[in-house]
Design an enzyme around this catalytic site. Structure first.
Site, PDB file in Angstrom:
ATOM      1  CG  ASN A   9      -1.749   1.217   1.391  1.00  0.00           C
ATOM      2  OD1 ASN A   9      -1.795   2.051   0.481  1.00  0.00           O
ATOM      3  ND2 ASN A   9      -2.406   1.362   2.519  1.00  0.00           N
ATOM      4  CE  LYS A  11      -0.043   3.066   4.830  1.00  0.00           C
ATOM      5  NZ  LYS A  11       0.085   3.131   6.287  1.00  0.00           N
ATOM      6  CG  HIS A  95      -5.622   2.016   5.437  1.00  0.00           C
ATOM      7  ND1 HIS A  95      -5.123   2.908   6.362  1.00  0.00           N
ATOM      8  CD2 HIS A  95      -4.646   1.102   5.211  1.00  0.00           C
ATOM      9  CE1 HIS A  95      -3.881   2.532   6.671  1.00  0.00           C
ATOM     10  NE2 HIS A  95      -3.565   1.453   5.987  1.00  0.00           N
ATOM     11  CD  GLU A  97      -2.665   5.412   6.937  1.00  0.00           C
ATOM     12  OE1 GLU A  97      -2.675   5.456   5.694  1.00  0.00           O
ATOM     13  OE2 GLU A  97      -1.756   4.842   7.588  1.00  0.00           O
ATOM     14  CD  GLU A 167      -3.182  -2.346   7.402  1.00  0.00           C
ATOM     15  OE1 GLU A 167      -2.092  -2.566   6.880  1.00  0.00           O
ATOM     16  OE2 GLU A 167      -3.849  -1.317   7.185  1.00  0.00           O
ATOM     17  N   GLY A 173       2.969   2.324  10.739  1.00  0.00           N
ATOM     18  CA  GLY A 173       3.911   3.424  10.549  1.00  0.00           C
ATOM     19  C   GLY A 173       4.679   3.805  11.808  1.00  0.00           C
ATOM     20  CB  SER A 213       5.704  -1.858  11.928  1.00  0.00           C
ATOM     21  OG  SER A 213       5.381  -0.495  12.158  1.00  0.00           O
TER      22      SER A 213
HETATM   23  P1  13P Z   1       3.366   0.333   7.632  1.00  0.00           P
HETATM   24  O1  13P Z   1       3.858  -0.956   7.034  1.00  0.00           O
HETATM   25  O2  13P Z   1       4.103   1.538   7.141  1.00  0.00           O
HETATM   26  O3  13P Z   1       3.278   0.256   9.125  1.00  0.00           O
HETATM   27  O4  13P Z   1       1.857   0.528   7.099  1.00  0.00           O
HETATM   28  C1  13P Z   1       0.958  -0.530   7.206  1.00  0.00           C
HETATM   29  C2  13P Z   1      -0.276  -0.144   6.503  1.00  0.00           C
HETATM   30  O5  13P Z   1      -1.032   0.694   6.939  1.00  0.00           O
HETATM   31  C3  13P Z   1      -0.574  -0.820   5.230  1.00  0.00           C
HETATM   32  O6  13P Z   1      -1.861  -0.525   4.793  1.00  0.00           O
END
Ligand code: 13P
Length: 253
Positions: A9, A11, A95, A97, A167, A173, A213
């Site tokens: 992803n 982003k 997601h 976010e 997640e 992140g 992560s």
């Molecule tokens: P990270 O791998 O940067 O923690 O992000 C995970 C994520 O949100 C994938 O959709």
């Protein structure tokens, strides 16, 4: 056997030209990968160009969201027909976010999942709890609400076409990864919720990714867990070598 699915992803990262370069590197790196499904999700802006790069390769295209209406006055949004036309196979939906910053609700997740399935594409449905919710003892009720919301009025056949991405928000992140045991226990719980809704054969067939992560150095341990069928990768998917290392860890299981 559930096939591993490793999805990147991206982003809000990479310009169109940077996306094309990264996609080419990934296509090249994974050309001998046989058993693991590899998916990349660039921005909408880059998706059509990346589609040209991955066409005819063993890399599949996803987008990071979709609107549930067919077309019309929805400034800033992208429809499922637009996504389908460029050849995307997967849509990331719900997601954290989107939920945190852009008013995604259980209802909008459900509408997007239904629209995606109706067009013949496959949703990657994201669920996960905050640290406050986990520490407050409501992990299971939060995940159950998210799952029941996303799958509302979906048939077993439709559920089989979905992928779930667990997640934990506190791991996204942050560099703080769930332990193998935390991820396994939670994902076994997610599967049990699917079993309650759809029965054993569906729950055993649906793939559940871990996200948060995931990196080359922790991927092997996570992917070895019984109920972890892949990863949804953020930061480590932005470089082909680290993304490939995670794919290789899945392929080696
Ligand atoms: P990270 O791998 O940067 O923690 O992000 C995970 C994520 O949100 C994938 O959709």
């Amino acid at each position: 056997m559930r096939q591993y699915i490793i999805a990147g992803n991206w982003k809000m990262n990479k310009t169109v030209s940077e996306s094309v370069i990264l996609a080419k590197q990934i296509v090249d790196a994974v050309k001998d990968i046989k058993n693991t499904e590899v998916v990349i999700a660039p921005t909408f802006l880059a998706a059509a160009k990346v589609a040209d790069v991955v066409k005819g390769t063993n890399v599949k295209l996803a987008v990071q969201d979709v609107h549930w209406k067919d077309q019309g006055a929805f400034t800033g949004k992208v429809s499922i027909d637009m996504v389908k036309e460029i050849g995307a196979e997967y849509v990331i939906i719900g997601h954290s976010e989107q939920r945190q910053y852009f008013h995604e609700t259980e209802e909008s997740v459900n509408l997007k999942v239904k629209k995606t399935l109706s067009a013949g594409l496959k949703p990657i449905i994201c669920i996960g709890e905050t640290l406050e919710q986990r520490n407050g003892g409501i992990l299971e009720s939060v995940l159950t609400t998210q799952i029941e919301g996303a799958y509302k009025d979906l048939s077993a056949d439709e559920a089989l076409k979905t992928v779930i991405a667990y997640e934990p928000v506190w791991a996204i992140g942050t560099g703080v990864v769930a332990t193998d045991e935390q991820a396994q226990d939670t994902q076994a719980f997610v599967r049990s919720v699917m079993k309650n809704i759809y029965g054993e054969s569906v729950s055993e067939a649906v793939r559940i990714q871990y996200g948060g992560s995931m990196k080359p150095d922790n991927a092997k341990g996570l992917l070895a867990q019984k109920d972890i069928d892949g990863g949804l990768i953020g930061g480590a998917a932005l470089k082909s070598d680290s993304f490939f290392a995670i794919i290789a860890a899945a392929e080696a299981q």
